[in-house]
Design a protein around this motif. Structure first.
Motif, PDB file in Angstrom:
ATOM      1  N   THR A 311       3.986  -3.187  -4.309  1.00 58.55           N
ATOM      2  CA  THR A 311       3.867  -1.915  -3.599  1.00 58.55           C
ATOM      3  C   THR A 311       4.995  -1.719  -2.597  1.00 58.55           C
ATOM      4  O   THR A 311       5.635  -0.667  -2.551  1.00 58.55           O
ATOM      5  N   VAL A 312       5.255  -2.737  -1.779  1.00 60.93           N
ATOM      6  CA  VAL A 312       6.305  -2.586  -0.765  1.00 60.93           C
ATOM      7  C   VAL A 312       7.682  -2.466  -1.426  1.00 60.93           C
ATOM      8  O   VAL A 312       8.572  -1.766  -0.903  1.00 60.93           O
ATOM      9  N   MET A 313       7.871  -3.101  -2.580  1.00 60.34           N
ATOM     10  CA  MET A 313       9.154  -2.984  -3.268  1.00 60.34           C
ATOM     11  C   MET A 313       9.329  -1.594  -3.873  1.00 60.34           C
ATOM     12  O   MET A 313      10.435  -1.027  -3.828  1.00 60.34           O
ATOM     13  N   VAL A 314       8.273  -1.031  -4.432  1.00 61.90           N
ATOM     14  CA  VAL A 314       8.353   0.320  -4.993  1.00 61.90           C
ATOM     15  C   VAL A 314       8.652   1.339  -3.897  1.00 61.90           C
ATOM     16  O   VAL A 314       9.505   2.231  -4.052  1.00 61.90           O
ATOM     17  N   VAL A 315       7.949   1.214  -2.770  1.00 62.25           N
ATOM     18  CA  VAL A 315       8.183   2.139  -1.655  1.00 62.25           C
ATOM     19  C   VAL A 315       9.597   1.962  -1.104  1.00 62.25           C
ATOM     20  O   VAL A 315      10.290   2.945  -0.795  1.00 62.25           O
ATOM     21  N   PHE A 371       6.081   9.642   6.983  1.00 65.31           N
ATOM     22  CA  PHE A 371       7.548   9.695   6.988  1.00 65.31           C
ATOM     23  C   PHE A 371       8.102   9.929   5.576  1.00 65.31           C
ATOM     24  O   PHE A 371       9.034  10.721   5.395  1.00 65.31           O
ATOM     25  N   THR A 372       7.561   9.238   4.586  1.00 67.17           N
ATOM     26  CA  THR A 372       8.062   9.423   3.213  1.00 67.17           C
ATOM     27  C   THR A 372       7.740  10.820   2.687  1.00 67.17           C
ATOM     28  O   THR A 372       8.560  11.422   1.983  1.00 67.17           O
ATOM     29  N   ALA A 373       6.564  11.333   3.014  1.00 63.33           N
ATOM     30  CA  ALA A 373       6.202  12.674   2.549  1.00 63.33           C
ATOM     31  C   ALA A 373       7.088  13.739   3.186  1.00 63.33           C
ATOM     32  O   ALA A 373       7.585  14.651   2.502  1.00 63.33           O
ATOM     33  N   LEU A 374       7.306  13.637   4.499  1.00 67.78           N
ATOM     34  CA  LEU A 374       8.148  14.616   5.185  1.00 67.78           C
ATOM     35  C   LEU A 374       9.586  14.531   4.697  1.00 67.78           C
ATOM     36  O   LEU A 374      10.247  15.567   4.501  1.00 67.78           O
ATOM     37  N   ALA A 438      14.921  -4.457  -2.954  1.00 74.24           N
ATOM     38  CA  ALA A 438      14.514  -3.202  -3.591  1.00 74.24           C
ATOM     39  C   ALA A 438      15.177  -2.012  -2.918  1.00 74.24           C
ATOM     40  O   ALA A 438      15.552  -1.032  -3.574  1.00 74.24           O
ATOM     41  N   LEU A 439      15.343  -2.087  -1.595  1.00 73.71           N
ATOM     42  CA  LEU A 439      16.038  -1.018  -0.866  1.00 73.71           C
ATOM     43  C   LEU A 439      17.487  -0.912  -1.336  1.00 73.71           C
ATOM     44  O   LEU A 439      17.995   0.191  -1.582  1.00 73.71           O
ATOM     45  N   PHE A 474       2.092   5.122  -2.864  1.00 72.98           N
ATOM     46  CA  PHE A 474       1.562   3.817  -3.260  1.00 72.98           C
ATOM     47  C   PHE A 474       1.045   3.032  -2.062  1.00 72.98           C
ATOM     48  O   PHE A 474       0.281   2.082  -2.223  1.00 72.98           O
ATOM     49  N   THR A 475       1.458   3.423  -0.870  1.00 71.90           N
ATOM     50  CA  THR A 475       1.019   2.729   0.343  1.00 71.90           C
ATOM     51  C   THR A 475      -0.481   2.862   0.559  1.00 71.90           C
ATOM     52  O   THR A 475      -1.070   2.059   1.304  1.00 71.90           O
ATOM     53  N   VAL A 476      -1.115   3.839  -0.074  1.00 65.56           N
ATOM     54  CA  VAL A 476      -2.554   4.063   0.117  1.00 65.56           C
ATOM     55  C   VAL A 476      -3.352   2.814  -0.238  1.00 65.56           C
ATOM     56  O   VAL A 476      -4.388   2.523   0.368  1.00 65.56           O
TER      57      VAL A 476
END
Length: 510
Positions: A311-315, A371-374, A438-439, A474-476
């Motif tokens: 999850t953290v890698m995808v985000v 933050f990701t949504a905005l 991943a970043l 995915f953070t949900v």
């Protein structure tokens, strides 16, 4: 830099007017073609000879009023027909005569550096969890960086230079990770978030110091600049070796309890009563594994750990697309590119300040989603504005771009602190390193998307927005960690999760 312009004699007035106009039109097109073909990014500028250009054109009437302030295609000119404005030792391009080399050779040093970062992040991060520890790994990484930078000064050719850049990137890969993990493991949960954010200020200040060094070094050899940048790293190595303590948490996990207790007593205030959990586990005689890949093996074998890591890698991949892609896509905006770059460079400061003051007040999960949504919405709106036939909307595009980049910076800060709290001490450094990899992987794809977005904005701003916005959701599935204590072992983390799930179930039933 612009080339020196050579003043030429006036056009021969005895020629027919029609022939004169045709000649000037053709020469202008030739000038534009030569300018496009020879825009290399490094090395001092060149000055072409007028006689050589006349011979190249093949017409004696090539006598324009003044030459264009542009570069000429020196690759098709004799070496005696042009010269460098400055000393050839100013850059690697001019010193090693790479001005006519292919893009592969010119870009090899930079590519080698990033390849070294990728490989170093995968190899060295596990050593910090398994055998070397945070302090020793940080010291070794800085030492590799400083020595490779000093040796770069003596590079005889571009191939040795590229190899040393690879070694430099290999060592640099774990500096930020080890410094972040070590600093947060030395403090309690009250200061963990703020101390973690402060490390990003150090990176920002170091990055801002590079233009000052380059400005002072202008006109001198590029080797001097490498020497200057290697000295602070060597000083930092000495400071880490003699003034920094090893992480007590890592020492405890590795079975070195006496050293851990000694460090805690040394850094704690004398009037503070210490409650140490080490005595409770003195009957444990298990020797920790010395396999350097044990941390990665545990992350893959444990289902909950693999879920969190994925999850953290995808985000992080979605954040990386915007974090690295937005600065590259500034030229696609309907705004002055120089002002856009200046404003963009200043966004790191407010992003760090806001996360510094709000990191202890906001939910980790909700802040990351917000933050990701905005950032995603702002990026998609840029694409929408580009397709609306409205004049003078370049300033609005810039505001949206700055908002998207600001959100990416803030999301990156929050995710690093979030990842520290999601994983126990025995695998924490490896998890942080994988998130950062991943970043960087997102940064690898962003230049391709920016290039495709010059024809259609959906491939750059459109995909940037969709990627960071949707992948951030995915953070949900991750648990909330604000205000929680750091765990040291996988079993301790599993027990806390079971206890949290039981409490949640009880509250739902009630």
């Amino acid at each position: 830099r612009k080339t020196r312009c050579i003043r030429c004699s006036p056009q021969d007035k005895n020629k027919k007017k029609r022939w004169k106009l045709l000649n000037h039109s053709w020469l202008n097109q030739l000038g534009r073609f030569l300018q496009i073909q020879t825009r290399f990014h490094q090395g001092p500028s060149t000055r072409p000879s007028r006689d050589t250009l006349e011979a190249l054109v093949g017409h004696s009437f090539f006598k324009p009023h003044s030459c264009h302030d542009s570069l000429s295609n020196i690759c098709i000119l004799p070496k005696t027909a042009w010269s460098w404005d400055l000393s050839p030792h100013v850059s690697v391009i001019s010193e090693w005569s790479l001005q006519c080399s292919g893009s592969f050779v010119k870009g090899l040093p930079e590519s080698s550096f990033f390849v070294g970062c990728l490989i170093g992040g995968l190899v060295l991060s596990t050593l910090a969890d398994s055998s070397m520890g945070r302090k020793n790994m940080l010291f070794l990484s800085c030492l590799i960086m400083s020595i490779s930078a000093m040796l770069t000064v003596f590079s005889p050719n571009v191939w040795v230079y590229a190899f040393l850049r690879f070694v430099n990137g290999f060592g640099r890969a774990t500096v930020g990770t080890c410094a972040l993990v070590l600093s947060t493991e030395l403090v309690g949960k009250k200061w963990r978030g703020r101390v973690g954010i402060m490390s990003f200020f150090g990176f920002m200040l170091g990055f801002l110091s590079l233009p000052a060094m380059a400005y002072i070094n202008r006109g001198n050899s590029w080797r001097v600049l490498y020497l200057w940048t290697s000295v602070p790293t060597m000083v930092y190595c000495v400071m880490v070796r003699f003034f920094v303590c090893e992480s007590p948490r890592w020492l405890f996990v590795r079975g070195r309890r006496e050293e851990a207790i000694s460090i805690l007593k040394r850094v704690a205030s004398s009037d503070v009563a210490m409650s140490l959990p080490f005595e409770e586990q003195e009957n444990i005689d298990e020797k920790p594994s010395v396999n350097i890949y044990a941390a990665m093996k545990v992350l893959v074998e444990k289902r909950w750990a693999l879920k969190r890591l994925s999850t953290v890698m995808v985000v992080a991949f979605g954040i990386g697309l915007v974090y690295y892609g937005m600065p590259l896509a500034l030229s696609n905006l309907d705004f002055n590119v120089y002002m856009s770059a200046a404003f963009n460079a200043l966004m790191d400061l407010p992003a760090n300040l806001i996360t510094l003051f709000l990191v202890d007040k906001l939910s980790r999960r909700n802040a990351l989603i917000g933050f990701t949504a905005l950032g995603g919405v702002s990026s998609v709106l840029i694409f929408a504005l580009q397709n609306l036939r409205i004049n003078n909307h370049g300033a609005l595009q810039l505001v949206l771009e700055l908002m998207s980049y600001f959100c990416a910076c803030s999301a990156f800060n929050v995710e690093m602190i979030y990842t520290i709290e999601l994983f126990p001490t025995c695998v924490r450094n490896s998890a942080i390193a994988m998130a950062r990899q991943a970043l960087v992987l997102g940064g690898v794809f962003s230049p391709v998307m920016v290039a495709a977005g010059r024809k259609n904005g959906v491939w750059s701003f459109g995909l940037f927005g969709l990627a960071i916005g949707l992948l951030g959701l995915f953070t949900v599935g991750l648990p909330e960690t604000r205000g929680s204590d750091l765990c040291d072992t996988m079993d301790e983390e599993e027990c806390r999760d079971r206890r949290s799930n039981n409490d949640m179930a009880s509250s739902v039933i009630a």
